[in-house]
Design an enzyme around this catalytic site. Structure first.
Site, PDB file in Angstrom:
ATOM      1  N   GLU A 296       0.812  -1.227   0.000  1.00  0.00           N
ATOM      2  CA  GLU A 296       0.000   0.000   0.000  1.00  0.00           C
ATOM      3  C   GLU A 296       0.848   1.281   0.000  1.00  0.00           C
ATOM      4  O   GLU A 296       0.624   2.193   0.791  1.00  0.00           O
ATOM      5  CB  GLU A 296      -0.957  -0.012   1.206  1.00  0.00           C
ATOM      6  CG  GLU A 296      -1.914  -1.181   1.189  1.00  0.00           C
ATOM      7  CD  GLU A 296      -2.806  -1.259   2.425  1.00  0.00           C
ATOM      8  OE1 GLU A 296      -2.814  -0.302   3.238  1.00  0.00           O
ATOM      9  OE2 GLU A 296      -3.484  -2.292   2.596  1.00  0.00           O
TER      10      GLU A 296
ATOM     11  N   ASN B 148       2.071  -5.006  -3.221  1.00  0.00           N
ATOM     12  CA  ASN B 148       0.718  -5.447  -2.882  1.00  0.00           C
ATOM     13  C   ASN B 148      -0.139  -4.237  -2.518  1.00  0.00           C
ATOM     14  O   ASN B 148       0.336  -3.314  -1.861  1.00  0.00           O
ATOM     15  CB  ASN B 148       0.800  -6.409  -1.682  1.00  0.00           C
ATOM     16  CG  ASN B 148      -0.509  -7.065  -1.330  1.00  0.00           C
ATOM     17  OD1 ASN B 148      -1.146  -7.677  -2.177  1.00  0.00           O
ATOM     18  ND2 ASN B 148      -0.912  -6.966  -0.070  1.00  0.00           N
TER      19      ASN B 148
ATOM     20  N   HIS C 237     -10.117  -6.976  -1.612  1.00  0.00           N
ATOM     21  CA  HIS C 237     -11.153  -6.766  -0.601  1.00  0.00           C
ATOM     22  C   HIS C 237     -12.334  -6.100  -1.308  1.00  0.00           C
ATOM     23  O   HIS C 237     -12.323  -4.890  -1.547  1.00  0.00           O
ATOM     24  CB  HIS C 237     -10.633  -5.869   0.526  1.00  0.00           C
ATOM     25  CG  HIS C 237      -9.539  -6.491   1.340  1.00  0.00           C
ATOM     26  ND1 HIS C 237      -9.735  -7.625   2.099  1.00  0.00           N
ATOM     27  CD2 HIS C 237      -8.243  -6.130   1.515  1.00  0.00           C
ATOM     28  CE1 HIS C 237      -8.605  -7.938   2.705  1.00  0.00           C
ATOM     29  NE2 HIS C 237      -7.688  -7.056   2.374  1.00  0.00           N
TER      30      HIS C 237
ATOM     31  N   GLU D 196      -5.573 -11.208  -0.718  1.00  0.00           N
ATOM     32  CA  GLU D 196      -6.340 -10.993   0.521  1.00  0.00           C
ATOM     33  C   GLU D 196      -7.843 -10.999   0.249  1.00  0.00           C
ATOM     34  O   GLU D 196      -8.578 -10.154   0.736  1.00  0.00           O
ATOM     35  CB  GLU D 196      -5.942  -9.655   1.171  1.00  0.00           C
ATOM     36  CG  GLU D 196      -4.461  -9.504   1.449  1.00  0.00           C
ATOM     37  CD  GLU D 196      -4.108  -8.169   2.107  1.00  0.00           C
ATOM     38  OE1 GLU D 196      -5.009  -7.513   2.691  1.00  0.00           O
ATOM     39  OE2 GLU D 196      -2.923  -7.785   2.042  1.00  0.00           O
TER      40      GLU D 196
ATOM     41  N   ASP E 200     -11.716 -11.161   0.080  1.00  0.00           N
ATOM     42  CA  ASP E 200     -12.988 -11.338   0.777  1.00  0.00           C
ATOM     43  C   ASP E 200     -14.023 -10.471   0.072  1.00  0.00           C
ATOM     44  O   ASP E 200     -13.679  -9.557  -0.682  1.00  0.00           O
ATOM     45  CB  ASP E 200     -12.922 -11.050   2.280  1.00  0.00           C
ATOM     46  CG  ASP E 200     -12.263  -9.728   2.643  1.00  0.00           C
ATOM     47  OD1 ASP E 200     -12.342  -8.769   1.847  1.00  0.00           O
ATOM     48  OD2 ASP E 200     -11.669  -9.640   3.728  1.00  0.00           O
TER      49      ASP E 200
END
Length: 384
Positions: free
Chosen positions: A169, A220, A256, A285, A287
């Site tokens: 990030e 990432n 996400h 990651e 979800d």
């Protein structure tokens, strides 16, 4: 990677999950049937995040908890959700706490799993001593602290981590003041070296590579799934780092997602352009959260749409041969980070009681379609 695709797949998934979404309750996790791990293509790791400090310190191979049993049976890769972040692993200037990270690595060894390291350079979840010292750091001082951390942590797990989220990030979002750019204010290390932040980022990759030459080293970020202003900036950064000889080897899209927004159909194209640079790519990651009603329950339509989104993420990965791993950010709602951060929930592939959702079934079916049979990565006896 062996892939198979079908123009009717999306419609088939939609129809199947719509039926599954109406089933109440969902099927309990079956210890004897196929697993995500057993059905995965041989060159794709299916992983889950786990907080070792909370969930694995008490691991007893002879008497695992249900969570631990499923973690070992369903996934071929583990990512320490918090255990390798600075605040946990380096809480004081001269203190390293490896207990949680060691627990993840030990569990992975016991279950024949890989480990993704997460993360070495990030603006968030830093210990107070870093936040306090950063206000007066020179670039040289910041570099010394960062280099010691990277070499110490990566070196400890050399040969035991197959992929590292080295840089996490580092780009602002499009809606932030000033638009997409490096976080040279929020990130304490980039702030101290704001005259040459790209040079520092390149050196972080070099230090990590020297500490473990075998690990694949990734950038990432979130909101990095499709072709957009943020991923354009990462694409340009990747080109600059590679031109300067930095050992950057991968790009990860956190994924996400929320049902409040659409699905970016350019995800495969985005992965392909990074692959064309010679990089590996990964879903790191995943979800898919959603707003819930007053009863705290999702609708059948939301459940079906969630499954479609998970399948869309997986297919974008499967359709790009450079995609090395697909990781869900926890697999059960009882341990999901989402409710504590967003006014949303139901984001994972199993309920808090470990009932398989249609999203789990969509992933299982997608993996089975990609490569029928059992991956040799699954050691005997781990699927039961």
């Amino acid at each position: 990677m062996s892939h198979s695709t079908s123009t009717t797949r999306a419609a088939g998934v939609a129809a199947a999950v719509a039926v599954l979404a109406l089933a109440v309750p969902a099927a309990q996790a079956d210890p004897s049937g196929p697993t995500l791990r057993s059905e995965a293509p041989r060159d794709l790791e299916i992983g889950s995040a786990v907080w070792g400090q909370n969930e694995l310190l008490d691991h007893d191979r002879k008497a695992p908890t249900e969570f631990q049993r499923l973690l070992g049976a369903e996934f071929g890769s583990l990512t320490p959700e918090n255990d390798m972040k600075w605040a946990e692993i380096h809480p004081e200037p001269d203190v390293y706490d490896f207990s949680g990270a060691d627990a993840v690595v030990a569990f992975a060894k016991a279950h024949g799993q890989e480990v993704r390291g997460h993360t070495l350079l990030w603006h968030s979840q830093n210990p107070q001593w870093v936040t306090d010292a950063a206000a007066t750091w020179t670039c040289a001082e910041a570099r010394d602290v960062l280099e010691d951390h990277v070499r110490t942590v990566v070196g400890r797990y050399a040969g035991e981590i197959y992929e590292w989220d080295v840089v996490n990030e580092v780009m602002q979002d499009t809606w932030d003041a000033g638009g997409v750019r490096l976080r040279t204010e929020a990130n304490p290390f980039l702030a101290a070296c704001s005259d040459d932040p790209v040079g520092l980022i390149g050196d972080v990759f070099r230090w990590a590579h020297e500490a473990d030459p075998e690990a694949l080293l990734f950038m990432n970020d979130y909101n990095a799934e499709g072709v957009n202003a943020k991923t354009d900036a990462y694409y340009a950064l990747a080109q600059e780092l590679l031109a300067d000889g930095a050992p950057l080897q991968g790009f990860g899209a956190q994924s996400h997602l929320s049902l409040q927004y659409g699905f970016d159909e350019s995800m495969q194209a985005n992965f392909e352009r990074f692959a064309d640079l010679g990089l590996k790519v990964a879903v790191t990651e995943a979800d898919v959260r959603m707003p819930l009603g007053e009863d705290g329950e999702p609708t059948a339509e939301q459940i079906a749409l969630q499954a479609e989104r998970y399948d869309g993420l997986l297919q974008a990965c499967l359709n790009v041969s450079a995609c090395t791993s697909f990781t869900v950010w926890g697999f059960d709602d009882g341990r999901s980070w989402v409710p504590g951060v967003f006014d949303e929930g139901y984001a994972t592939i199993m309920t808090e009681d470990f009932e398989k959702k249609p999203s789990y079934v969509a992933l299982l079916d997608g993996l089975t379609d990609a490569t029928p049979g059992t991956s040799p990565r699954t050691p005997p006896g781990l699927s039961s």
